[in-house]
Design an enzyme around this catalytic site. Structure first.
Site, PDB file in Angstrom:
ATOM      1  N   ASP A  11      -8.940  -0.118   2.576  1.00  0.00           N
ATOM      2  CA  ASP A  11      -9.044   0.399   1.213  1.00  0.00           C
ATOM      3  C   ASP A  11     -10.355  -0.034   0.577  1.00  0.00           C
ATOM      4  O   ASP A  11     -11.043   0.759  -0.062  1.00  0.00           O
ATOM      5  CB  ASP A  11      -7.879  -0.124   0.347  1.00  0.00           C
TER       6      ASP A  11
ATOM      7  N   ASP B 127       0.868  -1.176   0.000  1.00  0.00           N
ATOM      8  CA  ASP B 127       0.000   0.000   0.000  1.00  0.00           C
ATOM      9  C   ASP B 127       0.906   1.229   0.000  1.00  0.00           C
ATOM     10  O   ASP B 127       1.691   1.415   0.919  1.00  0.00           O
ATOM     11  CB  ASP B 127      -0.874  -0.043   1.266  1.00  0.00           C
TER      12      ASP B 127
ATOM     13  N   THR C  29      -3.364   5.448  -3.649  1.00  0.00           N
ATOM     14  CA  THR C  29      -2.186   6.093  -3.053  1.00  0.00           C
ATOM     15  C   THR C  29      -0.947   5.847  -3.900  1.00  0.00           C
ATOM     16  O   THR C  29      -0.075   6.699  -3.982  1.00  0.00           O
ATOM     17  CB  THR C  29      -1.922   5.546  -1.645  1.00  0.00           C
ATOM     18  N   THR C  30      -0.893   4.676  -4.548  1.00  0.00           N
ATOM     19  CA  THR C  30       0.282   4.357  -5.352  1.00  0.00           C
ATOM     20  C   THR C  30       0.274   5.153  -6.642  1.00  0.00           C
ATOM     21  O   THR C  30       1.270   5.766  -7.022  1.00  0.00           O
ATOM     22  CB  THR C  30       0.302   2.846  -5.683  1.00  0.00           C
TER      23      THR C  30
END
Length: 540
Positions: free
Chosen positions: A392, A61, A94-95
């Site tokens: 998530d 994550d 987020t990535t």
């Protein structure tokens, strides 16, 4: 006099300015993006990090990785902040936000080398961002949130890139049930508070398949007295946040006693006070009492005689959750207890032993507005990763329920938006069209990274994907993250919420703009002698 240097800044302040800073910022952002790059898509690799305390974090994550990395460069710190923002706002993406921001900056580098002014690049970026968001709205489509299979598909696409993908059926239904439980509608406003009311309890041991959502709440506590009941059907629940002990004075109190009987009287007063409290509670004939503070031995005795189970020192957050699950009200004083404060919504109270510890379950609630997700797994690290993935998934559920618009995943959206920007750039005149066009190519980094992570040939697949998108019906085509081949995303069922995509683009663009604006870094160092006495603290 003429040849003398004039020091304006303090001598041990380091200052960099102009081009050097911009290239430094860009390379810092690129470095951070490279760290995260392999964590995108279903073929994502995991990172293993040692935190300063010696604990291990294993995750893919983006936010969790960057939280553990300690960086010195200010631009890199900004990059780490944005993944946190993304995590707090929408919980997913987020990535990709880091990869995009890194790419936006690296395409700007060539323009800076050609002596183009940053403001021109920023202007073009701003316009591109507006057009991107507009295009996203055009190609998004609404969805019926009550259709369970569709919702499960959406959550499945979010979980697919995580370690949980092996148990995705289970994880999807857990996430969806939890979010559906905590969903509240008050005067036309939807409120879905996952953080407060959907608690994830991690219990090491067992298999991941044993995880489930409770129709109620679980607390890591045992009953206070061994002879109290451990299993109650349809309990009447009272929640308190006052202690069932004798009240001590706030400040130090001295009592002078002249006669021996007075001492007995004082003890008697303490007992009477506790008895009074217990009678207030017993008057309502509850079966269960939860309190946030302590319960004295005497109070336990009285409650046990009345066949009431007491559980003490419950966390405030747990107490709120129990209140929402069984419909009780938390009361601060026992003499104010009324019938309507009693919770009647729970169907079963039981204390179970899982592993080494006792857990209290308040389950089978009629219409719970709070829930607990019980996670089982082999080790603490696995459980921590599973919890992050579930968070998530729940966030994705929440986003779709709040804003039921969808887009296609797998890099299809990026290619469609990129194509649209290319078309628009032809209409632009002047220097601005070049940075504008660069944004279009920068968007291709998402499908490109997906292809790279599968180990397929990047150039070949990306070229055929571009060709596909020029066709009439080609807008839905993207990269299948498992194989690295092209496929139709709507057939594969890979979707993303519009809220996540829009937030990703906004955050990435604005960070790129922010970092391009910087042309001077002044870093003040501590005094030399202080550094030595602090034992090299300056290296932080």
């Amino acid at each position: 006099m003429f040849g003398q240097q004039v020091f304006v800044l303090n001598q041990n302040v380091k200052r960099e300015s102009g081009r050097k800073v911009q290239t430094g910022n860009i390379s810092a952002a690129k470095t951070i993006a490279d760290v995260i790059r392999t964590c995108l898509g279903p073929r994502a690799m995991m990172k293993m990090l040692l935190d300063p305390m010696g604990g291990i974090v294993m995750t893919n994550d983006g936010n969790s990785i960057l939280r553990e990395i300690q960086v010195q460069h200010p631009a890199a710190k900004t990059m780490i902040e944005i993944s946190r923002t993304q995590d707090e706002e929408v919980g997913d993406g987020t990535t990709s936000v880091i990869i995009l921001a890194g790419e936006m900056l690296s395409v700007a580098e060539q323009f800076l080398e050609q002596q183009m002014h940053p403001t021109i690049i920023i202007g073009a970026y701003r316009q591109a961002l507006d057009d991107m968001l507009e295009t996203l709205k055009e190609i998004s489509f609404p969805i019926d949130t009550s259709d369970r299979s569709m919702m499960l598909k959406i959550v499945h696409s979010a979980i697919n890139t995580k370690a949980l993908s092996r148990w995705s059926e289970l994880a999807c239904s857990i996430a969806l049930d939890a979010v559906r439980t905590v969903e509240l509608e008050e005067n036309g406003r939807k409120e879905i508070d996952i953080k407060k009311y959907a608690k994830v309890e991690k219990v090491p041991g067992g298999f991941i398949e044993d995880s489930y959502v409770l129709k109620g709440v679980m607390v890591n506590k045992d009953v206070t007295h061994p002879r109290m009941r451990r299993l109650i059907k349809d309990p009447r629940i009272v929640l308190l946040d006052c202690s069932l002990e004798y009240k001590k004075g706030e400040s130090q109190t001295d009592i002078e006693i002249s006669k021996e009987e007075d001492f007995a009287r004082i003890l008697q007063m303490e007992e009477e006070y506790i008895q009074q409290i217990c009678e207030d509670i017993i008057r309502l004939k509850p079966d269960l009492v939860f309190t946030e503070k302590g319960v004295s031995d005497l109070a336990q005795h009285y409650l046990m005689k009345a066949n009431i189970t007491a559980i003490r020192r419950v966390r405030k957050t747990d107490n709120n959750r129990i209140a929402r699950a069984c419909g009780a009200r938390i009361v601060s004083r026992t003499d104010e207890l009324r019938e309507e404060d009693v919770g009647l919504g729970a169907g079963l109270f039981e204390v179970k032993k899982i592993g080494d510890e006792y857990f209290t379950f308040v389950t089978e609630c009629k219409d719970p507005k709070a829930c607990t997700i019980l996670l089982r797994g082999a080790s603490k690290e696995i459980l921590a990763e599973v919890e992050r993935n579930l968070q998530d998934a729940m966030q994705v559920c929440r986003n779709v329920l709040l804003d039921p618009m969808l887009l296609l995943g797998g890099g299809a959206v990026e290619m469609a938006v990129s194509k649209r920007l290319m078309e628009r750039s032809r209409a632009l005149t002047g220097v601005e069209q070049w940075p504008y066009r660069a944004v279009a190519t920068a968007l291709e980094v998402i499908p490109r990274t997906l292809i790279q992570n599968c180990g397929a040939s990047t150039i070949r697949v990306l070229t055929s994907l571009r060709a596909k998108h020029t066709e009439e019906q080609g807008a839905g085509w993207g990269v299948d993250g498992e194989t690295g081949c092209l496929s139709d995303m709507s057939a594969l069922g890979i979707w993303e919420p519009l809220a996540v995509k829009a937030q990703t683009y906004k955050t990435a663009m604005e960070t790129a703009i922010l970092l391009l604006r910087i042309d001077d870094i002044v870093s003040g160092h501590k005094k030399k002698d202080k550094d030595e006495s602090m034992g090299g603290q300056g290296a932080e």
